[in-house]
Design a protein around this motif. Structure first.
Motif, short mmCIF file in Angstrom:
data_model
loop_
_atom_site.label_atom_id
_atom_site.label_comp_id
_atom_site.label_asym_id
_atom_site.label_seq_id
_atom_site.Cartn_x
_atom_site.Cartn_y
_atom_site.Cartn_z
N SER A 1 0.84 -1.20 0.00
CA SER A 1 0.00 0.00 0.00
C SER A 1 0.87 1.25 0.00
O SER A 1 2.04 1.20 0.39
CB SER A 1 -0.93 0.02 1.21
N ARG A 2 0.28 2.35 -0.43
CA ARG A 2 0.97 3.63 -0.41
C ARG A 2 0.00 4.69 0.10
O ARG A 2 -1.21 4.58 -0.08
CB ARG A 2 1.48 4.02 -1.80
N SER A 3 0.53 5.72 0.73
CA SER A 3 -0.30 6.79 1.27
C SER A 3 0.06 8.12 0.64
O SER A 3 1.23 8.39 0.35
CB SER A 3 -0.12 6.89 2.79
N THR A 4 -0.96 8.93 0.40
CA THR A 4 -0.78 10.30 -0.04
C THR A 4 -1.47 11.22 0.95
O THR A 4 -2.46 10.84 1.59
CB THR A 4 -1.35 10.51 -1.46
N TYR A 5 -0.95 12.42 1.05
CA TYR A 5 -1.48 13.40 2.00
C TYR A 5 -1.88 14.67 1.25
O TYR A 5 -1.21 15.08 0.30
CB TYR A 5 -0.43 13.75 3.05
N MET A 6 -2.97 15.27 1.67
CA MET A 6 -3.43 16.51 1.04
C MET A 6 -3.98 17.42 2.14
O MET A 6 -4.85 17.02 2.91
CB MET A 6 -4.51 16.20 -0.01
N SER A 7 -3.44 18.64 2.19
CA SER A 7 -3.86 19.58 3.22
C SER A 7 -4.81 20.61 2.64
O SER A 7 -4.82 20.89 1.44
CB SER A 7 -2.64 20.28 3.83
N ALA A 8 -5.61 21.18 3.53
CA ALA A 8 -6.55 22.24 3.16
C ALA A 8 -6.56 23.29 4.24
O ALA A 8 -6.15 23.05 5.39
CB ALA A 8 -7.95 21.67 2.95
N LEU A 9 -7.02 24.47 3.87
CA LEU A 9 -7.04 25.62 4.78
C LEU A 9 -8.40 26.30 4.68
O LEU A 9 -8.88 26.56 3.57
CB LEU A 9 -5.91 26.58 4.41
N ILE A 10 -9.01 26.55 5.82
CA ILE A 10 -10.24 27.34 5.86
C ILE A 10 -9.88 28.72 6.40
O ILE A 10 -9.32 28.84 7.49
CB ILE A 10 -11.31 26.70 6.75
N ASP A 11 -10.16 29.76 5.61
CA ASP A 11 -9.95 31.14 6.02
C ASP A 11 -11.30 31.69 6.47
O ASP A 11 -12.17 32.00 5.66
CB ASP A 11 -9.39 31.95 4.84
#
Length: 307
Positions: A120-130
């Motif tokens: 398996s492999r993992s990816t990460y994705m970030s988000a920002l709420i202003d």
């Protein structure tokens, strides 16, 4: 931790959620590794890394959070090879042809055997709420991945009234004018050395490491092509690529911002993260406001129709 790309979404309603409440809601969908027979799993993790349990970090009325997606790696060609081997074995030993229904059953058996053994492999994705400006920013250049995160966030929160940004002037026409007449380019934007030109027939010209005011470029513009992506530098603070869908790509810090980063004194990784995020949230807010401004401002009437 600086975002490299920005998929921008506009909240259609005032954002009233607090960091604590957001953390509690995200914790209901915290990441769990793939089960034995799962092909993928998605959930929320701490943006500060494995040593932190906080799923939300806040500064300047902005929240940052991160999704992790784990996927089993099982190429179709591998599955097909195992299935074909099994079919050949049956046909050879039993002297008969394997029909479609039986092939489907064999494929299910192969998957049942291979999935638990797959890497398996993992990816990460970030988000920002202003909160202040009513923006959701997703750190990806991919529309598909941005929609995947917003869909998962909507599922987690129960509601997520966001839409792509709407501006009063067509970005492609505005950016084209910057190359047609350099004086039309805003004073705090400097043209870089890359752009993408397209026309209504689907022709695409991808220009890299070129003088964007050269006659060759002007020839394409006179032939009717429009600028759909344009590399610029903003106020010696950030480098970026603007596109006609208002996606910001290839963000990088320039001299003024880099100097502020270098002047930051942090004793721990968490302190460094906090300082970086505080600076990033301020710089991105200023950049986005400027981008909307150069494209005529936001189209509030369009937002009203979407509510």
């Amino acid at each position: 931790m600086w975002f490299k790309n920005l998929h921008i979404f506009r909240f259609l309603e005032p954002v009233t959620i607090s960091a604590d409440v957001l953390h509690e809601q995200l914790s209901q969908a915290a990441f769990q590794p793939c089960g034995k027979m799962d092909m993928e799993s998605m959930g929320w993790v701490s943006p500060l890394g494995r040593e932190s349990e906080s799923l939300v970090h806040s500064a300047n009325s902005c929240f940052i959070f991160t999704a992790r997606k784990e996927e089993k790696i099982l190429p179709a060609s591998v599955v097909r090879e195992f299935v074909n081997d099994k079919i050949e074995e049956i046909e050879s030993q039993q002297m008969r042809r394997v029909r479609k229904r039986e092939k489907d059953e064999i494929r299910e058996e192969v998957l049942f055997d291979l999935i638990p053994r797959a890497f398996s492999r993992s990816t990460y994705m970030s988000a920002l709420i202003d909160i202040k400006h009513g923006w959701l920013l997703v750190d990806t250049p991919s529309q598909k991945k941005a929609e995947e995160l917003t869909s998962f966030l909507r599922e987690t929160l129960g509601s997520l009234p966001v839409v792509p940004p709407q501006v009063l002037q067509e970005p492609a026409k505005v950016m084209t004018q910057w190359l047609v007449k350099e004086s039309e380019c805003p004073h705090d934007f400097e043209l870089a050395d890359a752009c993408v030109l397209t026309d209504g027939d689907g022709a695409v010209v991808n220009c890299k490491r070129q003088d964007l005011l050269a006659e060759e470029i002007h020839g394409h513009l006179e032939a009717g092509k429009l600028v759909t992506r344009l590399a610029v530098e903003w106020d010696e603070r950030l480098g970026l690529v603007l596109d006609n869908e208002l996606v910001i790509r290839r963000l990088q810090t320039l001299d003024l911002v880099q100097a502020k980063l270098n002047d930051t004194h942090a004793e721990t990784p968490q302190e460094r993260f906090d300082a970086d995020f505080a600076l990033m949230s301020l710089e991105l807010a200023a950049l986005i406001k400027k981008v909307f401004e150069v494209f005529g401002g936001e189209n509030e009437a369009a937002y009203a129709k979407m509510q």
